[in-house]
Structures are given as C-alpha cells and as structure tokens.
Design an enzyme around this catalytic site. Sequence first.
Site, PDB file in Angstrom:
ATOM      1  N   HIS A  96     -29.549 -15.358  -4.780  1.00  0.00           N
ATOM      2  CA  HIS A  96     -30.172 -16.239  -3.775  1.00  0.00           C
ATOM      3  C   HIS A  96     -31.475 -15.608  -3.276  1.00  0.00           C
ATOM      4  O   HIS A  96     -31.579 -14.378  -3.150  1.00  0.00           O
ATOM      5  CB  HIS A  96     -29.219 -16.479  -2.607  1.00  0.00           C
ATOM      6  N   GLU A 168     -33.906 -23.382  -6.673  1.00  0.00           N
ATOM      7  CA  GLU A 168     -34.133 -23.466  -5.242  1.00  0.00           C
ATOM      8  C   GLU A 168     -35.516 -22.913  -4.920  1.00  0.00           C
ATOM      9  O   GLU A 168     -35.694 -21.696  -4.766  1.00  0.00           O
ATOM     10  CB  GLU A 168     -33.076 -22.650  -4.506  1.00  0.00           C
ATOM     11  N   GLY A 174     -34.429 -23.522   3.981  1.00  0.00           N
ATOM     12  CA  GLY A 174     -34.370 -23.102   5.377  1.00  0.00           C
ATOM     13  C   GLY A 174     -35.182 -23.966   6.322  1.00  0.00           C
ATOM     14  O   GLY A 174     -35.853 -24.931   5.927  1.00  0.00           O
ATOM     15  N   SER A 215     -33.489 -27.641   1.386  1.00  0.00           N
ATOM     16  CA  SER A 215     -33.663 -28.742   2.346  1.00  0.00           C
ATOM     17  C   SER A 215     -33.095 -30.066   1.858  1.00  0.00           C
ATOM     18  O   SER A 215     -33.654 -31.141   2.098  1.00  0.00           O
ATOM     19  CB  SER A 215     -35.137 -28.892   2.738  1.00  0.00           C
TER      20      SER A 215
END
Length: 260
Positions: A96, A168, A174, A215
């Site tokens: 991640h 991502e 975020g 998002s």
Amino acid sequence: MHSRPLWIGTSWKMNKGPAAAIEAARALAAFHPPGGVQPFVIPPFTSLRDVCAILDGTSVMVGAQNTHWEDEGAWTGEISPVMLAECGATLVEIGHSERRAHFGETDWTVNLKVHAVLRHGMRPLVCIGDTAQEHAFGVTHDVLARQLRIALHGVPPARLAQVLVAYEPVWAIGAGGQAADTTFVAAAHARLRAVLVEMAGEAVGFEIPLLYGGSVTRNNACGYARIANVDGVFIGRAAWSVADFRQIIGSVAHEHVASG
Ligand SMILES: O=C(COP(=O)(O)O)[C@@H](O)CO
C-alpha cells in the site's frame, strides 16, 4: 451473466479497536451480499483472528494489511505470514502507498512478500500506484508496469492465478485525494492487463482480478465497476461504516448483475 465476480473490499486501516471490529464483523456476518460480488474486509492485526472467526462460513473474505516476508525471527514489531494464516486470513494486502511512503516498503520487499503469502496458501493483493509527480510527468503507465513486473517476478504463471492487483493512484487516496477520471483508469487498467497477459499468458492474465482504489464512494463506485478490466474496487473511508459498505456492495452488485 458475468463469469467472474466483482471484488468489493475495504481496509479499515488504523481504525476500529477490538470491540468495534467485532461489532462491525457481526454486522457484516448478518449481511447476505447479492450474487456476482466477492466482498472482503481487511481489519487491523489486533482483530484479525476475531474477524476471521466471525466471518468464517460467510461470503466475506478477510485479509491482513501487511506481512513480513520471513516465517519467523528477530523482526521486532512484525507479523509473519504463518501467523496470518493461523488467524484465518485468506488475503494479504501488500505494498500500500502508505507503507511505501512511511514505512520503507519497496518494490523489492513487495516481491519478497508476494512469494511468502503464496507460500502459505493465501492470496496477495498487490497495491501499485503512481505519485502525483509521476502522474504529472506522464509516466504513470511506465511506473505501474515496473511495479507490477517487480512485484510478481519469479512467480510461476500457474501461481499468478492466486494474485490480485489494486491500482491506487497515490494522488487519489485519502482525504486530500482526487478520484481518478474513469477514462484515465480505463487506460491504466488496459495497460496493466496487457502486462499481466504478457507475464502469465492469456488464460491466467485475463483472470487476475484488477481492482481500482482511491476515493471510491457510493457515488462513483458503479462508474468504476463498469470499466473494462476493472474487476472490483478497494475502498477506504467511504466503506469504514458497515452500513455504507453494504450500500455500495448492493448498488454495484445490482448494476453488475443487470449488465449481465
Ligand atoms: O487506501 C485506499 C483507499 O482509501 P480511500 O480513503 O478510499 O481514498 C485503499 O487501499 C483501501 O484502503
């Protein structure tokens, strides 16, 4: 009818202590997701065993947010794949962007972890993504291809069938993130699919689930799910509430089944 399910998952990141995680898992266990989707949830380590036990026997898969690449040893603060498998995890998120940015994760350690997770019979969910600067300089596709090739280097084609990949964009993740445009996501996923087919052959390459994250919300989830080569979504904030997660699963599943 679609042959493959749509993956819809959420990582709780550093949220939900043991009591809250158990409450959320119980609420998820009471939910019967519609057909055509594969839900998954990734709790903090502190609740992994409890959440696995509560969701055992349901259609909701449970994963871990990270792993070390060794089975045991003097690695203070780390969690081994052996421990994750014993807890009941079936997925392990690796790479991640928050781990890459703050905790020294690299493409090379991601590769070590992919092999470790496969070695212990779990499925690696490999997270890759371009930074805002890489995006601005137009090198997204080169960056993603490099990350993916290094992450999966040395994995036999037959084992690649166990891998999942989440694209991502770092600039989309975020509270300050900007959800990626669907046209941009379509092009990135088409490129990733081509790399996977090149690495694993058509039979496996087309089967490896390619998820989008960054998002994702109840308002855009269906739009991402409609994109060719997008096999699911990986959600943070918008799915930390079980009610919201269930709502997104329901709306995406309805659309997925209706589009046959
Ligand atoms: O980080 C992710 C997305 O977070 P958002 O809050 O949805 O932007 C992804 O890995 C799911 O945790």
